[in-house]
Design a protein around this motif. Structure first.
Motif, PDB file in Angstrom:
ATOM      1  N   MET A  10     -34.028   3.597 -65.159  1.00 42.58           N
ATOM      2  CA  MET A  10     -32.748   3.139 -65.714  1.00 42.58           C
ATOM      3  C   MET A  10     -32.320   1.772 -65.181  1.00 42.58           C
ATOM      4  O   MET A  10     -31.801   0.944 -65.917  1.00 42.58           O
ATOM      5  CB  MET A  10     -31.663   4.189 -65.466  1.00 42.58           C
ATOM      6  CG  MET A  10     -31.854   5.470 -66.273  1.00 42.58           C
ATOM      7  SD  MET A  10     -30.551   6.677 -65.982  1.00 42.58           S
ATOM      8  CE  MET A  10     -31.015   7.330 -64.391  1.00 42.58           C
ATOM      9  N   LYS A  11     -32.529   1.525 -63.887  1.00 42.26           N
ATOM     10  CA  LYS A  11     -32.107   0.247 -63.305  1.00 42.26           C
ATOM     11  C   LYS A  11     -32.889  -0.914 -63.902  1.00 42.26           C
ATOM     12  O   LYS A  11     -32.324  -1.964 -64.229  1.00 42.26           O
ATOM     13  CB  LYS A  11     -32.269   0.281 -61.781  1.00 42.26           C
ATOM     14  CG  LYS A  11     -31.273   1.195 -61.077  1.00 42.26           C
ATOM     15  CD  LYS A  11     -31.461   1.166 -59.570  1.00 42.26           C
ATOM     16  CE  LYS A  11     -30.473   2.094 -58.875  1.00 42.26           C
ATOM     17  NZ  LYS A  11     -30.681   2.115 -57.399  1.00 42.26           N
ATOM     18  N   SER A  12     -34.194  -0.727 -64.044  1.00 36.59           N
ATOM     19  CA  SER A  12     -35.034  -1.780 -64.618  1.00 36.59           C
ATOM     20  C   SER A  12     -34.668  -2.018 -66.080  1.00 36.59           C
ATOM     21  O   SER A  12     -34.581  -3.167 -66.536  1.00 36.59           O
ATOM     22  CB  SER A  12     -36.516  -1.401 -64.512  1.00 36.59           C
ATOM     23  OG  SER A  12     -36.896  -1.241 -63.170  1.00 36.59           O
ATOM     24  N   ALA A  13     -34.437  -0.932 -66.824  1.00 31.38           N
ATOM     25  CA  ALA A  13     -34.045  -1.042 -68.233  1.00 31.38           C
ATOM     26  C   ALA A  13     -32.715  -1.781 -68.359  1.00 31.38           C
ATOM     27  O   ALA A  13     -32.538  -2.622 -69.250  1.00 31.38           O
ATOM     28  CB  ALA A  13     -33.947   0.340 -68.862  1.00 31.38           C
ATOM     29  N   PHE A  14     -31.792  -1.469 -67.440  1.00 31.04           N
ATOM     30  CA  PHE A  14     -30.487  -2.124 -67.450  1.00 31.04           C
ATOM     31  C   PHE A  14     -30.627  -3.631 -67.218  1.00 31.04           C
ATOM     32  O   PHE A  14     -29.995  -4.433 -67.912  1.00 31.04           O
ATOM     33  CB  PHE A  14     -29.594  -1.508 -66.369  1.00 31.04           C
ATOM     34  CG  PHE A  14     -28.290  -2.229 -66.180  1.00 31.04           C
ATOM     35  CD1 PHE A  14     -27.249  -2.044 -67.079  1.00 31.04           C
ATOM     36  CD2 PHE A  14     -28.114  -3.099 -65.108  1.00 31.04           C
ATOM     37  CE1 PHE A  14     -26.040  -2.722 -66.914  1.00 31.04           C
ATOM     38  CE2 PHE A  14     -26.913  -3.771 -64.944  1.00 31.04           C
ATOM     39  CZ  PHE A  14     -25.876  -3.577 -65.843  1.00 31.04           C
ATOM     40  N   VAL A  15     -31.445  -4.011 -66.250  1.00 28.49           N
ATOM     41  CA  VAL A  15     -31.614  -5.440 -65.934  1.00 28.49           C
ATOM     42  C   VAL A  15     -32.199  -6.193 -67.125  1.00 28.49           C
ATOM     43  O   VAL A  15     -31.714  -7.276 -67.486  1.00 28.49           O
ATOM     44  CB  VAL A  15     -32.510  -5.623 -64.688  1.00 28.49           C
ATOM     45  CG1 VAL A  15     -32.843  -7.102 -64.487  1.00 28.49           C
ATOM     46  CG2 VAL A  15     -31.818  -5.076 -63.445  1.00 28.49           C
ATOM     47  N   VAL A  16     -33.233  -5.634 -67.770  1.00 27.50           N
ATOM     48  CA  VAL A  16     -33.842  -6.285 -68.930  1.00 27.50           C
ATOM     49  C   VAL A  16     -32.815  -6.433 -70.053  1.00 27.50           C
ATOM     50  O   VAL A  16     -32.700  -7.495 -70.671  1.00 27.50           O
ATOM     51  CB  VAL A  16     -35.073  -5.495 -69.433  1.00 27.50           C
ATOM     52  CG1 VAL A  16     -35.589  -6.064 -70.760  1.00 27.50           C
ATOM     53  CG2 VAL A  16     -36.181  -5.522 -68.390  1.00 27.50           C
ATOM     54  N   SER A  17     -32.061  -5.386 -70.304  1.00 24.05           N
ATOM     55  CA  SER A  17     -31.083  -5.395 -71.394  1.00 24.05           C
ATOM     56  C   SER A  17     -29.932  -6.355 -71.128  1.00 24.05           C
ATOM     57  O   SER A  17     -29.518  -7.111 -72.001  1.00 24.05           O
ATOM     58  CB  SER A  17     -30.542  -3.983 -71.629  1.00 24.05           C
ATOM     59  OG  SER A  17     -31.582  -3.110 -71.987  1.00 24.05           O
ATOM     60  N   ILE A  18     -29.403  -6.329 -69.903  1.00 23.40           N
ATOM     61  CA  ILE A  18     -28.265  -7.188 -69.573  1.00 23.40           C
ATOM     62  C   ILE A  18     -28.691  -8.646 -69.488  1.00 23.40           C
ATOM     63  O   ILE A  18     -27.903  -9.565 -69.758  1.00 23.40           O
ATOM     64  CB  ILE A  18     -27.587  -6.734 -68.254  1.00 23.40           C
ATOM     65  CG1 ILE A  18     -26.172  -7.303 -68.135  1.00 23.40           C
ATOM     66  CG2 ILE A  18     -28.394  -7.116 -67.041  1.00 23.40           C
ATOM     67  CD1 ILE A  18     -25.163  -6.675 -69.036  1.00 23.40           C
ATOM     68  N   MET A  19     -29.959  -8.858 -69.132  1.00 19.64           N
ATOM     69  CA  MET A  19     -30.485 -10.228 -69.073  1.00 19.64           C
ATOM     70  C   MET A  19     -30.442 -10.878 -70.447  1.00 19.64           C
ATOM     71  O   MET A  19     -29.922 -11.982 -70.615  1.00 19.64           O
ATOM     72  CB  MET A  19     -31.925 -10.196 -68.538  1.00 19.64           C
ATOM     73  CG  MET A  19     -32.579 -11.571 -68.425  1.00 19.64           C
ATOM     74  SD  MET A  19     -31.881 -12.591 -67.119  1.00 19.64           S
ATOM     75  CE  MET A  19     -32.553 -11.784 -65.668  1.00 19.64           C
ATOM     76  N   ARG A  20     -30.983 -10.171 -71.450  1.00 20.37           N
ATOM     77  CA  ARG A  20     -30.987 -10.745 -72.796  1.00 20.37           C
ATOM     78  C   ARG A  20     -29.613 -10.649 -73.446  1.00 20.37           C
ATOM     79  O   ARG A  20     -29.294 -11.416 -74.344  1.00 20.37           O
ATOM     80  CB  ARG A  20     -32.042 -10.086 -73.683  1.00 20.37           C
ATOM     81  CG  ARG A  20     -31.783  -8.652 -74.089  1.00 20.37           C
ATOM     82  CD  ARG A  20     -32.859  -8.132 -75.014  1.00 20.37           C
ATOM     83  NE  ARG A  20     -32.895  -8.913 -76.231  1.00 20.37           N
ATOM     84  CZ  ARG A  20     -32.191  -8.620 -77.315  1.00 20.37           C
ATOM     85  NH1 ARG A  20     -31.379  -7.588 -77.321  1.00 20.37           N
ATOM     86  NH2 ARG A  20     -32.275  -9.375 -78.382  1.00 20.37           N
ATOM     87  N   GLY A  21     -28.786  -9.704 -72.977  1.00 19.23           N
ATOM     88  CA  GLY A  21     -27.474  -9.515 -73.569  1.00 19.23           C
ATOM     89  C   GLY A  21     -26.490 -10.606 -73.235  1.00 19.23           C
ATOM     90  O   GLY A  21     -25.784 -11.104 -74.110  1.00 19.23           O
TER      91      GLY A  21
END
Length: 439
Positions: free
Chosen positions: A379-390
């Protein structure tokens, strides 16, 4: 599992879900087409101010639905039926509560929100009307996303696709009826869009009527830890969706200072066509989620590797086809939404489509990798990838590039943000491989 079995299931889930998501994305595209033809560039600009809130509603529905269905699928693969039903029950309760909160916001705060988003004068009235109506239908949008996700994970992706397509088609028909014969304007566009998830839910109800469901609502305690787990698993889907809304808000405000309302209308065309493309990649990501969650539940690393590989190859192929079509047909696409034949709008939007869409070579892979990390409980890695592009990458890049390149900087900021996100996502995958986790 052999390659043929994995490929067969991959294309079954992905193809049905991509088609369904394209249909779902047409909710807003239909609004854009009919509003631009009926209300011109002011209507198009007003719609563009309001669309960001729809993205947030849809994102909340996706977060709750995908998070809950991911956990449900993992538990079912481990034969934990009672816990799986508890997850479904908690997911529905969360969805209803969040939907009611949005509804209350719509009743009391639509006009202040429209002003905050940049609307004024005639665009303020239209944007406020659209927001009030859409927000009042929030519980149905969210419940529809929940049921679509659970029924897909319950082995019936075809019904999910059918419901999405019928809901979208009904929206297009009702858009035309409400806006033109009934002359209901912006309210008609929003009302048609709000009825679509209700129609979709009616189609999905056949899963229960025919007793095909392996999940059911049970009496259970609302567990805070369970709620956090559900929201955490769906967080990357939420961020992927609301990133479009966040970017819309900020881009609108920046563009207003560069080219005014005409620029916002041009961006409205680019952004709404882009939403359909994002929906395609989101469709791939949602399509592979049941397979990844099953593989994770069974500790099947080979299945997960193959599914991720197929998904990324497919996304790159689709990005290539989409870019070529967009480049060649850019003027035709713009003409569909430019009923007033505004000559100032055409060059801005044409340039926008051709520059902005280069970002999809990277965006597709980013959305898929975020979904992979989420479905396998990273979840943490998924969050970072998503928030990065977001927002983390795109917002500072937007201001830097526009300072030097003006409108070209607006269009290219999406591409540069996705490139930075791709580098980050690859680093997470490499880390998993080095630790022999999943990959």
């Amino acid at each position: 599992m052999n390659n043929n079995y994995v490929l067969k299931n991959f294309f079954k889930y992905v193809s049905l879900n991509v088609i369904g998501m394209i249909g779902l994305s047409c909710y807003i595209l239909a609004d854009t087409f009919f509003v631009s033809n009926a209300l011109g560039s002011n209507g198009l600009a007003a719609l563009n101010f309001a669309i960001s809130i729809y993205c947030i509603i849809n994102g909340a529905g996706l977060m709750i639905g995908i998070g809950g269905s991911t956990k449900y699928s993992i538990l079912k693969s481990q034969n934990e039926d009672e816990k799986a039903n508890s997850i479904f029950s908690n997911t529905v309760i969360i969805g209803i509560v969040v939907g009611i909160i949005f509804l209350i916001v719509g009743i009391f705060l639509s006009t202040p929100i429209a002003k905050l988003l940049g609307a004024d004068g005639i665009t303020l009235t239209m944007a406020s009307n659209y927001l009030t109506t859409i927000l009042c239908f929030s519980p149905f949008f969210i419940l529809n996303n929940i049921m679509l996700a659970f029924i897909r994970n319950d082995g019936n992706p075809k019904l999910s696709m059918t419901a999405m397509l019928i809901g979208s088609f009904s929206n297009i028909v009702l858009d035309y009826i409400f806006i033109f014969p009934f002359s209901m304007g912006m309210f008609g566009a929003a009302f048609a869009t709000g009825l679509a998830p209700i129609i979709s839910l009616c189609i999905l109800s056949t899963h229960f009527i025919k007793q095909n469901n392996n999940f059911k609502f049970i009496k259970c305690k609302v567990n805070i830890k369970t709620i956090i787990n559900i929201l955490g698993l769906g967080l990357s889907a939420f961020i992927t969706e609301i990133s479009s809304g966040i970017v819309l808000i900020i881009f609108n405000l920046v563009i207003l200072n560069i080219t005014g309302i005409v620029g916002v209308a041009a961006y409205g065309i680019v952004a709404n066509v882009a939403l359909v493309v994002i929906a395609i990649f989101t469709g791939i990501a949602q399509g592979i989620q049941p397979l990844l969650s099953e593989g994770y539940g069974k500790n099947d690393a080979i299945l997960m590797k193959k599914v991720l590989k197929y998904a990324i190859i497919l996304s790159l192929g689709l990005a290539t086809v989409i870019y070529i079509l967009t480049f060649v047909l850019s003027e035709n696409i713009i003409a569909v939404f430019n009923s007033e034949n505004n000559t100032k709008l055409i060059p801005i939007a044409t340039n926008g489509l051709r520059l902005y869409f280069t970002g999809f070579f990277f965006a597709g892979a980013n959305i898929i990798i975020a979904a992979f990390l989420s479905a396998t409980t990273k979840m943490k890695s998924a969050f970072v990838v998503s928030i990065m592009r977001g927002c983390i990458a795109i917002i500072p890049i937007l201001f830097i590039l526009t300072a030097f390149l003006g409108m070209n900087g607006v269009w290219l900021s999406f591409t540069f943000a996705e490139i930075i996100t791709t580098i980050t996502a690859i680093m997470f995958l490499a880390k998993l491989k080095s630790k022999s986790e999943i990959l």
